[in-house]
Design an enzyme around this catalytic site. Structure first.
Site, PDB file in Angstrom:
ATOM      1  N   TYR A  35      42.628  46.696  26.152  1.00 44.23           N
ATOM      2  CA  TYR A  35      42.054  47.728  27.418  1.00 44.23           C
ATOM      3  C   TYR A  35      43.400  48.402  27.735  1.00 44.23           C
ATOM      4  CZ  TYR A  35      45.298  45.098  30.747  1.00 44.23           C
ATOM      5  OH  TYR A  35      46.372  44.845  31.458  1.00 44.23           O
ATOM      6  N   ARG A  54      49.043  53.954  22.927  1.00 49.26           N
ATOM      7  CA  ARG A  54      49.335  52.600  22.983  1.00 49.26           C
ATOM      8  C   ARG A  54      47.902  52.164  22.739  1.00 49.26           C
ATOM      9  NH1 ARG A  54      51.774  50.248  28.365  1.00 49.26           N
ATOM     10  NH2 ARG A  54      49.611  50.548  29.200  1.00 49.26           N
ATOM     11  N   ARG A 102      28.257  33.727  17.891  1.00 50.89           N
ATOM     12  CA  ARG A 102      29.762  33.076  18.218  1.00 50.89           C
ATOM     13  C   ARG A 102      30.218  32.493  17.121  1.00 50.89           C
ATOM     14  NH1 ARG A 102      32.542  28.660  19.890  1.00 50.89           N
ATOM     15  NH2 ARG A 102      34.479  29.181  21.436  1.00 50.89           N
ATOM     16  N   LYS A 150      48.212  45.233  24.334  1.00 52.75           N
ATOM     17  CA  LYS A 150      47.576  45.075  25.531  1.00 52.75           C
ATOM     18  C   LYS A 150      46.278  44.464  25.659  1.00 52.75           C
ATOM     19  CE  LYS A 150      47.236  48.218  29.729  1.00 52.75           C
ATOM     20  NZ  LYS A 150      48.050  47.278  30.349  1.00 52.75           N
ATOM     21  N   GLU A 182      58.902  40.538  32.293  1.00 52.83           N
ATOM     22  CA  GLU A 182      58.139  41.502  33.081  1.00 52.83           C
ATOM     23  C   GLU A 182      57.483  41.062  34.286  1.00 52.83           C
ATOM     24  OE1 GLU A 182      55.305  43.498  30.413  1.00 52.83           O
ATOM     25  OE2 GLU A 182      54.974  41.781  29.440  1.00 52.83           O
ATOM     26  N   LEU A 207      55.262  44.293  27.387  1.00 56.09           N
ATOM     27  CA  LEU A 207      54.259  45.044  27.018  1.00 56.09           C
ATOM     28  C   LEU A 207      55.061  46.481  26.965  1.00 56.09           C
ATOM     29  CD1 LEU A 207      51.175  45.931  26.825  1.00 56.09           C
ATOM     30  CD2 LEU A 207      51.310  47.033  28.908  1.00 56.09           C
TER      31      LEU A 207
HETATM   32  N1  PMP Z   1      53.434  44.859  31.796  1.00 55.00           N
HETATM   33  C1  PMP Z   1      52.504  44.417  31.710  1.00 55.00           C
HETATM   34  C2  PMP Z   1      51.956  42.569  31.707  1.00 55.00           C
HETATM   35  C3  PMP Z   1      51.209  44.979  32.406  1.00 55.00           C
HETATM   36  O1  PMP Z   1      50.295  44.634  32.550  1.00 55.00           O
HETATM   37  C4  PMP Z   1      51.523  46.519  32.699  1.00 55.00           C
HETATM   38  C5  PMP Z   1      50.594  47.415  33.362  1.00 55.00           C
HETATM   39  N2  PMP Z   1      49.423  47.497  32.367  1.00 55.00           N
HETATM   40  C6  PMP Z   1      52.712  46.834  32.439  1.00 55.00           C
HETATM   41  C7  PMP Z   1      53.761  46.064  31.854  1.00 55.00           C
HETATM   42  C8  PMP Z   1      53.046  48.484  32.809  1.00 55.00           C
HETATM   43  O2  PMP Z   1      52.682  49.083  31.828  1.00 55.00           O
HETATM   44  P1  PMP Z   1      52.119  50.712  32.319  1.00 55.00           P
HETATM   45  O3  PMP Z   1      53.598  51.241  32.735  1.00 55.00           O
HETATM   46  O4  PMP Z   1      51.946  51.384  30.758  1.00 55.00           O
HETATM   47  O5  PMP Z   1      51.158  50.692  33.069  1.00 55.00           O
END
Ligand code: PMP
Length: 286
Positions: A35, A54, A102, A150, A182, A207
């Site tokens: 996503y 991304r 599946r 992601k 994070e 991420l």
């Molecule tokens: N880390 C994680 C685990 C996230 O889910 C997000 C939000 N998508 C971010 C960092 C921040 O990423 P972005 O600045 O691209 O939204």
């Protein structure tokens, strides 16, 4: 929102209630999908090409063919934003490996991916939390080892965010091997008392935040020294300022970590400046 909500599904713009996905969709069965989220400000997509880049990378990492070119994605997003009369909020995009009986192994290569998008109205710029500052808790990082992708598999983040909600705070910072990886849906930053902006370097452990990338670029204008390195919870609690970034939170000041007040317990000057710089950039983006 005045208009009825319209979503995008596999080539069609549909009323929300009419958009249905079969139970054999691999996103539903295996979280086998990717996503992406772009913010919308003043009706325009923010830093959107970076988000779409991304998305393309994440899809490639799990061998899902990107069903659309960059310009096709932008056209679909722009159309959806207009159909929903969205001036401020988010566009959510999701691509799964499609629908097939599946089986863990990939379905035949000609299986069409499921492509879905919706918008959410949200006060991303005029967010009251940015005025007061957010509190965070720390939680163990329970995720898999490819957090640079992601993926829609977000169970660990759901659990972390629920712990934050139960604690009455906005976000959970995830911790592994004594270092903050994070936030559950954001990138974590601290500013040391010496004026150094610190965030974790990119790797498969987190991420690659698009807002992170923009903030590091903008920070060059503030006179802060930049350091991409690991930091722990004790260092974060002792920092002069802390904040987190995401497409929906932009730059969000952190005023407490695990109940410990950070800095003066209100949004710090550097953080406020970075938020302003980011908003300025966002308002100019097409
Ligand atoms: N880390 C994680 C685990 C996230 O889910 C997000 C939000 N998508 C971010 C960092 C921040 O990423 P972005 O600045 O691209 O939204």
């Amino acid at each position: 929102m005045s208009q009825a909500r319209i979503v995008y599904l596999n080539g069609d713009f549909l009323p929300f209630a009419e958009a249905r996905v079969p139970i054999m969709d691999r996103g539903f069965l295996f979280a086998d999908g990717i996503y992406e989220v772009s913010a919308v400000l003043d009706g325009r997509l923010v830093d959107n090409e970076a988000h779409l880049a991304r998305l393309d990378r994440s899809l490639g990492e799990i061998d899902i063919r990107n069903p659309h070119s960059l310009s096709e994605w932008v056209a679909l997003q722009t159309d959806l934003v207009a159909r929903n009369g969205l001036s401020e909020g988010l566009v959510y995009m999701q691509v799964t490996r499609g629908v097939y009986e599946r089986d863990f192994a990939y379905p035949p290569a000609d299986t069409a991916p499921t492509v879905m998008m919706f918008t959410q109205a949200k006060a991303v710029a005029k967010n009251p939390l940015a005025e007061s500052g957010a509190k965070v808790i720390t939680v163990p990082d329970l995720r898999w080892k490819r957090r640079d992708i992601k993926s829609v598999a977000l169970l660990a983040q759901v659990l972390a965010k629920q712990q934050a909600a139960a604690a009455g705070v906005a976000e959970a910072w995830m911790v592994e091997d004594d270092a903050v990886t994070e936030g559950s849906s954001s990138t974590a930053f601290i500013i040391t008392k010496g004026g150094t902006l610190v965030t974790r370097p990119l790797s498969t452990a987190l991420l690659p935040g698009i807002t992170r990338q923009a903030v590091l670029r903008l920070a060059a204008e503030t006179g802060l020294t930049l350091e991409e390195r690991l930091f722990g919870v004790a260092e974060a609690k002792d920092a002069a300022e802390a904040f987190y970034t995401s497409a929906s939170a932009f730059v969000m000041p952190v005023v407490a970590i695990d109940g410990h007040v950070v800095g003066e317990g209100r949004p710090g000057a550097h953080t406020r400046r970075l938020r302003e710089l980011y908003l300025g950039m966002a308002r100019e983006s097409v």
